[in-house]
Design a protein around this motif. Structure first.
Motif, PDB file in Angstrom:
ATOM      1  N   ASP A 261      28.732  45.155  35.785  1.00  0.00           N
ATOM      2  CA  ASP A 261      29.539  45.578  36.931  1.00  0.00           C
ATOM      3  C   ASP A 261      30.047  44.369  37.699  1.00  0.00           C
ATOM      4  O   ASP A 261      29.272  43.491  38.057  1.00  0.00           O
ATOM      5  CB  ASP A 261      28.775  46.512  37.876  1.00  0.00           C
ATOM      6  CG  ASP A 261      29.724  47.432  38.636  1.00  0.00           C
ATOM      7  OD1 ASP A 261      29.733  48.650  38.356  1.00  0.00           O
ATOM      8  OD2 ASP A 261      30.488  46.922  39.496  1.00  0.00           O
TER       9      ASP A 261
ATOM     10  N   ASN B 244      34.144  40.393  34.511  1.00  0.00           N
ATOM     11  CA  ASN B 244      35.303  41.278  34.624  1.00  0.00           C
ATOM     12  C   ASN B 244      35.685  41.759  33.234  1.00  0.00           C
ATOM     13  O   ASN B 244      35.943  40.936  32.346  1.00  0.00           O
ATOM     14  CB  ASN B 244      36.451  40.471  35.260  1.00  0.00           C
ATOM     15  CG  ASN B 244      37.678  41.302  35.523  1.00  0.00           C
ATOM     16  OD1 ASN B 244      37.785  42.444  35.071  1.00  0.00           O
ATOM     17  ND2 ASN B 244      38.614  40.733  36.260  1.00  0.00           N
TER      18      ASN B 244
ATOM     19  N   ASN C 206      33.517  52.148  30.646  1.00  0.00           N
ATOM     20  CA  ASN C 206      33.525  53.054  31.793  1.00  0.00           C
ATOM     21  C   ASN C 206      34.117  52.434  33.058  1.00  0.00           C
ATOM     22  O   ASN C 206      34.564  53.149  33.954  1.00  0.00           O
ATOM     23  CB  ASN C 206      32.068  53.516  32.043  1.00  0.00           C
ATOM     24  CG  ASN C 206      31.886  54.176  33.385  1.00  0.00           C
ATOM     25  OD1 ASN C 206      32.191  55.363  33.547  1.00  0.00           O
ATOM     26  ND2 ASN C 206      31.403  53.429  34.379  1.00  0.00           N
TER      27      ASN C 206
ATOM     28  N   TYR D 212      47.486  54.504  36.396  1.00  0.00           N
ATOM     29  CA  TYR D 212      46.173  54.963  35.929  1.00  0.00           C
ATOM     30  C   TYR D 212      46.330  55.923  34.739  1.00  0.00           C
ATOM     31  O   TYR D 212      45.630  55.815  33.727  1.00  0.00           O
ATOM     32  CB  TYR D 212      45.484  55.647  37.114  1.00  0.00           C
ATOM     33  CG  TYR D 212      44.098  56.182  36.887  1.00  0.00           C
ATOM     34  CD1 TYR D 212      42.993  55.337  36.834  1.00  0.00           C
ATOM     35  CD2 TYR D 212      43.883  57.562  36.782  1.00  0.00           C
ATOM     36  CE1 TYR D 212      41.717  55.849  36.673  1.00  0.00           C
ATOM     37  CE2 TYR D 212      42.608  58.081  36.617  1.00  0.00           C
ATOM     38  CZ  TYR D 212      41.524  57.222  36.566  1.00  0.00           C
ATOM     39  OH  TYR D 212      40.262  57.734  36.406  1.00  0.00           O
TER      40      TYR D 212
ATOM     41  N   SER E 123      32.451  60.705  43.161  1.00  0.00           N
ATOM     42  CA  SER E 123      32.034  59.303  43.246  1.00  0.00           C
ATOM     43  C   SER E 123      32.951  58.640  44.273  1.00  0.00           C
ATOM     44  O   SER E 123      33.827  59.296  44.831  1.00  0.00           O
ATOM     45  CB  SER E 123      32.196  58.617  41.889  1.00  0.00           C
ATOM     46  OG  SER E 123      33.577  58.448  41.601  1.00  0.00           O
TER      47      SER E 123
ATOM     48  N   ILE F 140      29.450  57.254  37.772  1.00  0.00           N
ATOM     49  CA  ILE F 140      29.141  57.892  36.484  1.00  0.00           C
ATOM     50  C   ILE F 140      28.438  56.907  35.547  1.00  0.00           C
ATOM     51  O   ILE F 140      27.476  57.260  34.858  1.00  0.00           O
ATOM     52  CB  ILE F 140      30.452  58.401  35.830  1.00  0.00           C
ATOM     53  CG1 ILE F 140      31.193  59.379  36.762  1.00  0.00           C
ATOM     54  CG2 ILE F 140      30.159  59.082  34.505  1.00  0.00           C
ATOM     55  CD1 ILE F 140      32.588  59.780  36.288  1.00  0.00           C
TER      56      ILE F 140
ATOM     57  N   ALA G  16      33.704  63.805  38.379  1.00  0.00           N
ATOM     58  CA  ALA G  16      32.510  63.623  39.202  1.00  0.00           C
ATOM     59  C   ALA G  16      32.895  63.226  40.616  1.00  0.00           C
ATOM     60  O   ALA G  16      33.953  62.642  40.850  1.00  0.00           O
ATOM     61  CB  ALA G  16      31.621  62.538  38.603  1.00  0.00           C
TER      62      ALA G  16
END
Ligand code: NAI
Length: 302
Positions: A39, A74, A101, A166, A200, A20, A198
């Motif tokens: 990333d 990170n 994100n 989570y 992914s 995403i 989504a």
């Protein structure tokens, strides 16, 4: 009305090397933003690291005529957060937009979950949101402008089997937003939270391919881009979406029941006897801040 553009704006998208986040970065750049593509390049469970995920998205943006810079830090450390924001400053001079994100999964049922699985997921999603947002918002405040997105999940907002770590982190970011929206209310800094859906690598083993083809990551981008635009004046709200469906979602309360007179003690039996009224959400309302809950108690307080 004019198209929504981001010319002159600088955006950071964390975890933008795939899924995403990659789509946010590409679409922001296509509409004129200069984008920091962050990333860490690890696996879905957070193990490992690589520069290739961020580099590839930067190459794609540049090939399409856009401007982007890679960052491999990170999000889950204060140093990482500071470096991510510094990458924006070094390359493009400021930060206007931050999209938190980046994410990982370590699913396990509550009774089997280990401390490591708990800590890692909380670190990336919840502490990571703090580590990157604090230095970014500091600059936004100085510049008098900013747009921030936190990424929640239906797993946190409503529940999902095997995701207590989570889910807790994803509700936690709503808590950060609820405070930050108040602390930054007098500046032109709008802070919102999204719960995307989504197909992914995060969901490829729970969504079948046929449905996955309709849950394209890019269907989340229009909402996020609108919320990150200068036009958006909404702050402190949560939006759920997927496959082209978009909706506000909220933590609400019902009218409830005023029991007693704020002087005499109230019994558990009175709670039982008023149970239907206490649980009735027919007249549900979201709240701008914790203090607005006092309005329900007013008949007892005044
Ligand atoms: P994804 O796994 O495709 O992308 C996440 C990216 O974050 C990866 O490229 C990964 O390398 C990066 N990342 C992970 N840990 C990092 C760290 N510590 N620092 C920097 N980068 C890191 O996942 P997807 O589906 O694109 O998810 C994006 C966000 O949306 C996540 O926060 C996820 O929890 C959330 N989400 C996704 C849903 C879905 O249906 N795919 C549903 C609800 C929420």
């Amino acid at each position: 009305m004019a198209d929504i553009r981001f010319d002159g704006k600088v955006a950071i998208v964390t975890g933008a090397g795939a899924g995403i986040g990659r789509m946010y970065a590409m679409e922001l750049a296509a509409r004129g933003a200069k984008v920091v593509v962050n990333d860490l390049g690890g696996a879905r469970d957070g193990s490992g690291a690589s520069t290739s995920a961020a580099d590839q998205v930067v190459e794609e943006i540049k090939a399409a005529g856009g401007e982007a810079a890679a960052n491999y830090d990170n999000v889950a450390t204060m140093e990482g957060g500071a470096n991510i924001v510094q990458t924006a400053v070094d390359n493009f001079g400021k930060v206007d937009i931050l999209i938190n994100n980046a994410g990982i999964l370590r699913d396990r049922s509550f009774l089997k979950m280990t401390e490591e699985e708990w800590d890692l997921v909380i670190a990336v999603h919840l502490k990571g949101a703090f580590c990157v947002t604090q230095p970014a918002v500091k600059l936004m405040k100085e510049n008098g402008y900013g747009r921030v997105i936190f990424t929640s999940s239906t797993s946190g907002l409503y529940g999902n089997f095997g995701q207590c770590n989570y889910g807790a982190a994803k509700m936690g970011v709503v808590g950060i937003m609820n405070t930050l929206k108040l602390e930054l209310a007098k500046y032109d800094i709008k802070i919102n939270t999204i719960a995307p859906t989504a197909y992914s690598r995060m969901t490829e083993d729970i969504i079948d391919e046929k449905m996955g083809a309709k849950l394209r990551p890019q269907f989340n981008s229009p909402m996020v881009l609108y919320l990150c635009s200068e036009e958006n004046q909404t702050t402190g709200q949560i939006f759920a979406m997927g496959a082209g469906w978009y909706a506000r979602t909220a933590i609400v309360s019902g009218d409830g029941a005023c029991i007693g007179d704020a002087e005499r003690d109230i019994t558990p039996e009175e709670i039982r006897d008023n149970w239907d009224k206490i649980g009735d959400l027919a007249n549900d309302k979201p709240h701008d801040s914790g203090t607005s809950i006092f309005s329900y108690m007013m008949p007892l307080l005044s």
